[in-house]
Design an enzyme around this catalytic site. Structure first.
Site, PDB file in Angstrom:
ATOM      1  N   ARG B 297      64.752  22.776  55.604  1.00 55.06           N
ATOM      2  CA  ARG B 297      64.803  22.001  56.848  1.00 55.06           C
ATOM      3  C   ARG B 297      66.224  21.893  57.385  1.00 55.06           C
ATOM      4  NH1 ARG B 297      59.903  17.570  55.730  1.00 55.06           N
ATOM      5  NH2 ARG B 297      58.317  19.146  56.180  1.00 55.06           N
ATOM      6  N   TYR B 441      58.378  25.740  62.654  1.00 57.83           N
ATOM      7  CA  TYR B 441      58.240  26.023  61.207  1.00 57.83           C
ATOM      8  C   TYR B 441      59.022  25.059  60.335  1.00 57.83           C
ATOM      9  CZ  TYR B 441      62.175  29.585  61.502  1.00 57.83           C
ATOM     10  OH  TYR B 441      63.325  30.271  61.679  1.00 57.83           O
ATOM     11  N   GLU B 442      58.673  25.041  59.070  1.00 52.46           N
ATOM     12  CA  GLU B 442      59.192  24.032  58.126  1.00 52.46           C
ATOM     13  C   GLU B 442      58.847  22.616  58.578  1.00 52.46           C
ATOM     14  OE1 GLU B 442      60.086  25.145  55.445  1.00 52.46           O
ATOM     15  OE2 GLU B 442      60.497  27.203  56.032  1.00 52.46           O
ATOM     16  N   GLY B 443      57.704  22.457  59.203  1.00 55.80           N
ATOM     17  CA  GLY B 443      57.303  21.146  59.702  1.00 55.80           C
ATOM     18  C   GLY B 443      57.711  20.982  61.146  1.00 55.80           C
ATOM     19  N   GLN B 448      58.474  16.083  61.295  1.00 61.20           N
ATOM     20  CA  GLN B 448      59.803  15.567  60.944  1.00 61.20           C
ATOM     21  C   GLN B 448      59.924  14.106  61.380  1.00 61.20           C
ATOM     22  OE1 GLN B 448      61.767  17.510  59.171  1.00 61.20           O
ATOM     23  NE2 GLN B 448      60.350  19.218  59.432  1.00 61.20           N
TER      24      GLN B 448
END
Lengths: 602, 602
Positions: B297, B441-443, B448
């Site tokens: 992140r 991506y990555e949340g 977040q």
């Protein structure tokens, strides 16, 4: 494949209930031609055409793009030509054109409502006929009788299409710098030589001829923007019978590789001693071109609107279908492994943002369309002047505000789809790529903002703004005691007053420093857009509250809830814009242009 | 071709002057290894590699994309493999890795500074080594000694790369729903079967082996996210000597067609009885995966930052070069046919927005990087706890805020270029398309935001937030009488207090209705990001004011002017977010999910 359904119910709400189009059409003298039944039938048929003919070509057109042959001919994506044939056969190109040029004489507003559907289902395709409208407008207003007979009738029929050839490699906004030259031959005939870029639909295989409206300079032209003339330059010179004859010296030199609207041919057009005919007086081309630019600007705003609606409809379907996580307040679909994401508040925030901008944008477009109808037909004297001023004020707002929030909304669509939104298959990222151009062409947001604040508002000493703020003020006063409207009137009245104050503030500062106008302009435009939609949403609440007890109460309740969302979760953006406007030019002008890059320049 | 120059001067400002990295590295015990000279040399060399090796492959990689062969092998774009070979040869992969695994033992923060350059010059390429860091982190924290010896050393060396295999077709955010199964064989060996999608760098020809970190469920797994285990699944099973041996049962089934990052292979990975080894305890895979997700992140936040810088540098060059219109306040370049557009205030507004987010983002990243250094090395006890809490708070902000403003800033880049920004040739639209994935991506930003507000702030009863607000409060108190800082301290102190109040307000409402958290979350995250940058810009003003009399005064003056721009023209956005937060969940939850589409559903 992405889905699309013409928003007929909402169109009916805006046209019939909110803006009373039936009465408006009656005043225009179009009450019979554009009776509610006829309008319904046309909108329904247009929606069917958009969904069944255009939508299936949208993704394939994006993937395939346009192809230029060695001889300069251009092939549009598969299916585009046949769809255009059906469009012409259906009589759509001339829907709102004058019967004297072969049109059906229906109101411009109706064509604008239809345009939303075309843009929503296939923007790249829609630009082929879309550009013709601007060219037709310019010829209608400024062309000679002979030019109208030769070119306008063909554009109205749709067998020929039109372009606007303004931009050159070294200038887009600043047309005073153009280098394309026109040398007189005889009568209104000239030889045109030069290179134009970014010409949408500049060359293609949809129509039998292409009518270029071209800006160029005469040999004796004054410097700058006061020395520009407008010419009509056909791809094929019409023969004696008015049919495409000899090939003219205008050729597509190459196609641009673009971020989106791949299905539309964006051409470099080389004019090499091409025969062209002067439209309007010499050196007055920019003023003539503004006729088509104003229409085109409204058209681009509608593109923004159409893309919001397309993105919203697909996002909604996905949000109802996609299961992911449980609602924080407890299971909503206990029989399923997770809840549909539409139950999550942040997904709702994004969906409602799309919904509010789709419905708000539709109101704004059809409100402006009503003014356009009045300017073009019915109204006279003071009423016409009022409509003209208000339309002038709203045009840059329609163009820039709706394309800015359109881009935002299509991006919310990608966000709702998560990672799938980034994959071409779902079609959501295409809407973003297609939407991106709308903030740029026909004058960037920055240019629209200068037009609004500089030309329209400040140059009229605020008079054109007052036409609108007075209308809002009157509405607020009249409806102060409305049982449902209460919560909306107070913030609207406050904003409306603040709008005037901010304008005054900029005007005062601009006396000292003209850069204050440019420094405030984009924030001012966005602020104006939010207030305009706030006014229309308040009126929508009024209209909707009348239906709360009837058969369709769910629709009306949702309308009021959308207005409330808009007031509570979108309108606070005006707080930011107001402060940014007040901050003025100083923080923008402080750094010398040499010092901007000191962090990386060595 | 787009240009790029590592922002060495600004990096030196942030690392040396603002955050005193030399002292920080000394405390870490890295004072000699990471001496100012060494750091300078590494940054310079990294900048050269980015500019000379990676940048020339960015547009060609976008155009060419990746190619999957019939056997499932994947070819990265031309030049990518050779660039990666140079990267490995230069020792870059192991820069910040533990010497015990073959790394150079330099601080993580230094690797993060370099990462910005890689992302700025070629994001798609950067994702190949980028994913390895996360995989290495997971193995370092949770892998057995044997796993570390076999896989970690190769990842550190760079001869093997890593992936994170989480998402499946029906679930991304909600990993509790995964269907991939792991059947025990013997010892820590399992047979893994299932399909993973959106696997970045899942298959390619850059490295001799690929190490997949895979989430799967054991036969006896509890339902949901508590039943997920983590496995390491190599593409080639290591032989006795630790070299790639037998091909494992994991194959790339197809490549996704995406909006951007075309140079990176986004794979559907099919696991068919693939041999995998359990990493960490059974059913605890999600916690283990979080180790790599946190690093990832931060890494995605840096991607946002890199893209802003890339867009800014190119926009600046264009704005100085492009002549269009005269400045409203009078000619700036009378010898030219028009003025460079950098003189127009609205262009400056866009450039300054990019500049402020590039410089502000860099401060935020390197501030967080310093905390990461402390957590990973130096600090112990209370100091470690404090750094850990603050890093936890800032991680979702770095990720989501910097990618949101990164997307905005790359779009400003397109806008500054006007129509040319939409054409592929200039490279500006690629930055937008590449930036678009970082919000997902990555949340996603929404995820977040829930992490920030729900997990980090509210679950700690606001304690983790207080760590930061107290630091800001102390700064404001200490610097209240600073001669240059005055105008910044008051608004900062106000915002800092409001941040706490807004948090309390949401907390109270959330006791009644948990949906209030999700309803406020994204606005809360953006608000938090703006305040964090405001704090760092205030500190930057303090540092810069010390240099106003020296040799480099233009740099310091521009820094203060940028801070002033940020405070006056960006920070007002907090006014909107604060109000939206206060508006709460009601306007989002009012419409039933059935009634959202009543405008178009028939």
């Amino acid at each position: 494949m992405p889905r699309y359904q013409a928003p007929l119910r909402d169109l009916r709400f805006v046209m019939d209930e909110l803006l009373d189009y039936p009465a408006h059409y009656a005043v225009l003298g179009k009450g019979e031609d554009a009776s509610p039944d006829v309008v319904s039938a046309i909108l329904e048929e247009g929606g069917r055409f958009a969904r069944e003919v255009l939508l299936p070509l949208n993704q394939s057109g994006d993937e395939q793009g346009c192809r230029r042959l060695d001889n300069g001919d251009v092939k549009a994506p598969d299916g585009f030509r046949e769809a255009y044939r059906q469009y012409v056969k259906g009589g759509w190109p001339g829907l709102a054109a004058d019967p004297e040029h072969g049109g059906q004489g229906l109101p411009a507003s109706l064509a604008m409502a239809l345009s939303e559907m075309i843009c929503a289902s296939n923007l790249a395709w829609g630009m082929y006929p879309g550009l013709s409208h601007g060219a037709a407008d310019a010829l209608r207003h400024h062309g000679s009788d002979a030019q109208q007979a030769t070119y306008l009738t063909k554009l109205v029929e749709g067998t020929w299409t039109g372009t606007m050839c303004l931009t050159e490699p070294h200038c887009g906004t600043d047309l005073g710098l153009i280098k394309t030259r026109a040398v007189p031959v005889e009568g209104d005939a000239y030889r045109i030589t030069g290179t134009k870029i970014f010409i949408s639909a500049g060359e293609h295989d949809l129509a039998e001829n292409i009518v270029h409206l071209v800006l160029a300079k005469l040999p004796d032209a004054p410097e700058g923007s006061k020395g520009i003339s407008l010419f009509v330059v056909p791809k094929f010179l019409p023969d004696g019978a008015g049919n495409p004859g000899e090939r003219n010296g205008v050729v597509c030199g190459s196609l641009e590789h673009k971020m989106g609207i791949h299905g539309n041919a964006t051409c470099v057009m080389n004019f090499d001693d091409a025969i062209g005919y002067l439209v309007g007086p010499p050196h007055k081309g920019l003023a003539c071109m503004f006729t088509m630019m104003n229409a085109a600007r409204l058209g681009v705003g509608i593109q923004g609107l159409g893309l919001v609606e397309a993105s919203f409809q697909n996002s909604l379907a996905y949000a109802r279908d996609r299961l992911q996580m449980r609602a924080l307040s407890g299971k909503k679909a206990p029989e399923k492994p997770a809840d549909p994401i539409i139950h999550h508040p942040d997904v709702r925030r994004m969906l409602l943002t799309q919904k509010a901008f789709a419905e708000g944008g539709r109101m704004l477009v059809l409100y402006a369309a009503q003014l356009l109808d009045r300017v073009e037909h019915g109204a006279e004297g003071e009423e016409r002047e009022r409509a003209d001023a208000l339309l002038g004020l709203l045009t840059p707002i329609v163009k820039a505000f709706l394309t800015e929030v359109g881009f935002e909304s299509t991006n919310e669509g990608v966000q709702i789809f998560g990672g799938h939104g980034y994959i071409k298959e779902w079609g959501m990222e295409q809407l973003v790529r297609d939407a991106r151009i709308t903030r740029l062409y026909e004058g960037t947001t920055g240019i629209q903002a200068l037009d609004l604040l500089g030309r329209k508002v400040l140059m009229s000493q605020g008079e054109s703004l007052k036409v609108f703020t007075k209308e809002i003020h009157k509405f607020c006063k009249t409806e102060a005691d409305h049982p449902v409207l209460g919560e909306f009137i107070e913030p609207l009245a406050k904003l409306n007053a603040e709008w005037g104050e901010l304008t005054m503030g900029i005007g005062m500062k601009a006396i000292q420093d003209r850069e204050e106008v440019g420094a405030a302009s984009v924030d001012y435009l966005m602020y104006s857009g939010y207030v305009a939609l706030a006014y229309l949403f308040a009126r929508a609440v009024k209209s909707a509250s009348a239906g709360l007890e009837g058969d369709d109460q769910a629709f009306y309740k949702a309308k009021i809830d959308t207005a409330r969302f808009y007031y509570q979760r979108i309108l606070p953006r005006t707080r930011a814009h107001a402060r940014m406007i007040q901050a003025g030019a100083a923080p923008l002008m402080a750094i010398s242009s040499d010092d901007f890059g000191l962090g990386f320049e060595i």
